[in-house]
Design a protein around this motif. Sequence first.
Motif, mmCIF file in Angstrom:
data_model
loop_
_atom_site.group_PDB
_atom_site.id
_atom_site.type_symbol
_atom_site.label_atom_id
_atom_site.label_comp_id
_atom_site.label_asym_id
_atom_site.label_seq_id
_atom_site.Cartn_x
_atom_site.Cartn_y
_atom_site.Cartn_z
ATOM 1 N N ASN A 288 2.382 1.357 -8.201
ATOM 2 C CA ASN A 288 2.436 0.040 -8.839
ATOM 3 C C ASN A 288 3.736 -0.683 -8.509
ATOM 4 O O ASN A 288 3.755 -1.922 -8.386
ATOM 5 C CB ASN A 288 2.273 0.187 -10.345
ATOM 6 N N CYS A 289 4.823 0.083 -8.354
ATOM 7 C CA CYS A 289 6.091 -0.512 -7.934
ATOM 8 C C CYS A 289 5.939 -1.136 -6.549
ATOM 9 O O CYS A 289 6.405 -2.253 -6.294
ATOM 10 C CB CYS A 289 7.172 0.580 -7.934
ATOM 11 N N MET A 290 5.265 -0.420 -5.660
ATOM 12 C CA MET A 290 5.056 -0.948 -4.303
ATOM 13 C C MET A 290 4.118 -2.144 -4.317
ATOM 14 O O MET A 290 4.309 -3.101 -3.546
ATOM 15 C CB MET A 290 4.522 0.157 -3.405
ATOM 16 N N GLY B 88 16.048 9.811 5.653
ATOM 17 C CA GLY B 88 14.809 9.887 6.414
ATOM 18 C C GLY B 88 13.731 10.683 5.707
ATOM 19 O O GLY B 88 12.540 10.333 5.767
ATOM 20 N N GLU B 89 14.120 11.780 5.032
ATOM 21 C CA GLU B 89 13.131 12.562 4.286
ATOM 22 C C GLU B 89 12.568 11.749 3.118
ATOM 23 O O GLU B 89 11.377 11.807 2.822
ATOM 24 C CB GLU B 89 13.768 13.858 3.767
ATOM 25 N N ILE B 90 13.444 10.991 2.463
ATOM 26 C CA ILE B 90 12.997 10.182 1.322
ATOM 27 C C ILE B 90 12.088 9.044 1.795
ATOM 28 O O ILE B 90 11.007 8.820 1.234
ATOM 29 C CB ILE B 90 14.204 9.623 0.554
ATOM 30 N N THR B 91 12.505 8.332 2.826
ATOM 31 C CA THR B 91 11.706 7.190 3.279
ATOM 32 C C THR B 91 10.389 7.644 3.919
ATOM 33 O O THR B 91 9.386 6.919 3.850
ATOM 34 C CB THR B 91 12.506 6.308 4.248
ATOM 35 N N ALA B 92 10.365 8.835 4.530
ATOM 36 C CA ALA B 92 9.101 9.360 5.055
ATOM 37 C C ALA B 92 8.113 9.575 3.902
ATOM 38 O O ALA B 92 6.908 9.278 4.023
ATOM 39 C CB ALA B 92 9.331 10.661 5.817
ATOM 40 N N PHE B 93 8.619 10.100 2.784
ATOM 41 C CA PHE B 93 7.769 10.252 1.598
ATOM 42 C C PHE B 93 7.296 8.888 1.102
ATOM 43 O O PHE B 93 6.112 8.696 0.792
ATOM 44 C CB PHE B 93 8.529 10.988 0.497
ATOM 45 N N LEU B 94 8.215 7.920 1.020
ATOM 46 C CA LEU B 94 7.847 6.588 0.550
ATOM 47 C C LEU B 94 6.831 5.934 1.479
ATOM 48 O O LEU B 94 5.926 5.222 1.022
ATOM 49 C CB LEU B 94 9.097 5.719 0.419
ATOM 50 N N GLU B 95 6.951 6.156 2.777
ATOM 51 C CA GLU B 95 5.979 5.616 3.725
ATOM 52 C C GLU B 95 4.583 6.176 3.455
ATOM 53 O O GLU B 95 3.584 5.457 3.513
ATOM 54 C CB GLU B 95 6.405 5.933 5.167
ATOM 55 N N ARG B 96 4.521 7.477 3.160
ATOM 56 C CA ARG B 96 3.220 8.088 2.874
ATOM 57 C C ARG B 96 2.599 7.494 1.612
ATOM 58 O O ARG B 96 1.390 7.243 1.554
ATOM 59 C CB ARG B 96 3.363 9.607 2.733
ATOM 60 N N VAL B 97 3.437 7.241 0.603
ATOM 61 C CA VAL B 97 2.928 6.630 -0.622
ATOM 62 C C VAL B 97 2.461 5.201 -0.345
ATOM 63 O O VAL B 97 1.419 4.760 -0.853
ATOM 64 C CB VAL B 97 4.004 6.648 -1.727
ATOM 65 N N LYS B 98 3.202 4.483 0.471
ATOM 66 C CA LYS B 98 2.813 3.112 0.820
ATOM 67 C C LYS B 98 1.456 3.103 1.533
ATOM 68 O O LYS B 98 0.582 2.285 1.216
ATOM 69 C CB LYS B 98 3.888 2.483 1.706
ATOM 70 N N ARG C 4 -0.875 5.346 1.344
ATOM 71 C CA ARG C 4 -1.882 5.734 0.343
ATOM 72 C C ARG C 4 -2.236 4.536 -0.546
ATOM 73 O O ARG C 4 -3.413 4.303 -0.861
ATOM 74 C CB ARG C 4 -1.347 6.894 -0.481
ATOM 75 N N THR C 5 -1.216 3.779 -0.950
ATOM 76 C CA THR C 5 -1.437 2.632 -1.824
ATOM 77 C C THR C 5 -2.257 1.567 -1.115
ATOM 78 O O THR C 5 -3.203 0.997 -1.678
ATOM 79 C CB THR C 5 -0.090 2.048 -2.276
ATOM 80 N N GLU C 6 -1.914 1.295 0.143
ATOM 81 C CA GLU C 6 -2.651 0.281 0.911
ATOM 82 C C GLU C 6 -4.099 0.711 1.133
ATOM 83 O O GLU C 6 -5.021 -0.113 1.041
ATOM 84 C CB GLU C 6 -1.943 0.038 2.241
ATOM 85 N N GLU C 7 -4.309 1.991 1.414
ATOM 86 C CA GLU C 7 -5.668 2.481 1.611
ATOM 87 C C GLU C 7 -6.468 2.386 0.320
ATOM 88 O O GLU C 7 -7.643 1.986 0.329
ATOM 89 C CB GLU C 7 -5.629 3.929 2.111
ATOM 90 N N ALA C 8 -5.843 2.745 -0.790
ATOM 91 C CA ALA C 8 -6.530 2.656 -2.078
ATOM 92 C C ALA C 8 -6.919 1.222 -2.384
ATOM 93 O O ALA C 8 -8.021 0.946 -2.895
ATOM 94 C CB ALA C 8 -5.642 3.211 -3.180
ATOM 95 N N ASP C 9 -6.046 0.277 -2.080
ATOM 96 C CA ASP C 9 -6.338 -1.121 -2.353
ATOM 97 C C ASP C 9 -7.447 -1.639 -1.438
ATOM 98 O O ASP C 9 -8.274 -2.465 -1.849
ATOM 99 C CB ASP C 9 -5.081 -1.971 -2.186
ATOM 100 N N ARG C 10 -7.481 -1.164 -0.188
ATOM 101 C CA ARG C 10 -8.542 -1.597 0.734
ATOM 102 C C ARG C 10 -9.912 -1.110 0.284
ATOM 103 O O ARG C 10 -10.913 -1.787 0.460
ATOM 104 C CB ARG C 10 -8.254 -1.074 2.150
#
Length: 389
Positions: free
Chosen positions: A12-14, A213-223, A225-231
């Motif tokens: 929801n933050c994203m 890089g480890e943190i942003t890689a995780f955030l990218e995966r969540v992003k 996932r979020t975009e796919e869920a919204d689609r």
Amino acid sequence: MRYQPDLTRLENCMRRAMRGEELTVGFLGGSITQGSLASKEENMYAYRVFTWWEKTFPQARFHYVNGGIGGTTSHYGAARAVTDVLMYQPDFVIVDFSVNDDPEEDGPDRNDEAFPGGKASKTAFFQETYEGVLRRILGWSSAPAALLLNNVYYDTGQNAQEYHNAVGEWYRVPYVSIRDTIYERMKAGEYTREALTPDGLHPNDKGHALVAGEITAFLERVKERTEEADRTAVGSACGMLKEDDLPAPMTANAYENARRLTIREISPALAGFRADTREKTGHLDHFKNGWIGRRAGDSISFEVEASCIAVQYRKTIRRPAVSAELILDGDTEHKRKLDGNFGEDWGDCLFLEPVLHHGRKEKHKVEIAIPGTESGEGTAFYLMALIIA
């Protein structure tokens, strides 16, 4: 069954960032979060993660809050979470105390007198204070998404992630482990220790970049996932969990509402000690808003209602330093020495000493005095605060 975090708040933050809203990204932790050994702010892992949000969601506006303080544990974190991070109403918070809460390491809050049960006692204590930090964050009015970060001692692989992440799993909060990623790759020969950190703990610029890089890689995966869920129209509802939705505490949870008492919050009885009149310029301007004692016989006394009490004072590298003695509830047979001398050389330490843990919730008297054996020469004794819960 593999642990599955609840990513609702972060998704929801994203979504809010995708809509171009205004968000605040916060960090609460120790010296690595503060940016130790990075050559400039832009190279710190925290600022790099903040920059990821800015670059990934250019339509949104972001604010950066760094509440990192070197040499501090989650005990102090619980007492300062509000003033250093949460009062800015963050939407996303990274929590990093996994090296400072490590019971195998020497450092603040690790004196044997406070933890007669040894490692097990320290582990239980820091798991409880860590839960206090996390519950305070999750229950805050802005309902921020939280991410736990497990930094590591690169020479030994030690950290507190087992019992920190147990708390995270209890609340279904995601975590990123540097021990399970960068440290394992270093052991496999991908990096040398010296390429990542000059002292075995604090990352250099390359090390900070890898942590980010480890943190942003995780955030990218969540992003993604979020975009796919919204689609596919199966995204989470836009509501956020509130304090009442949190599970029952995992531990005794005495520290969720810990408070730090300085000259702004309490007026103790002074007899020789004096209040420091200098104003703080920020959360890293440590030795201000406290009390100063120098001569034999100087004393200060507090009356507080609490079941947990700790005293925070300065241990200094400017030796010799004046020391003090603490008496709790008139028990002169069990005086506690508060040694103002610091045995390390990296700088003055914000030493936090527990003096009551899971006691009776009632009024207690805390008396601190400079003993007659002190000459008054050397660096004055600096009492920063009482921390109560």
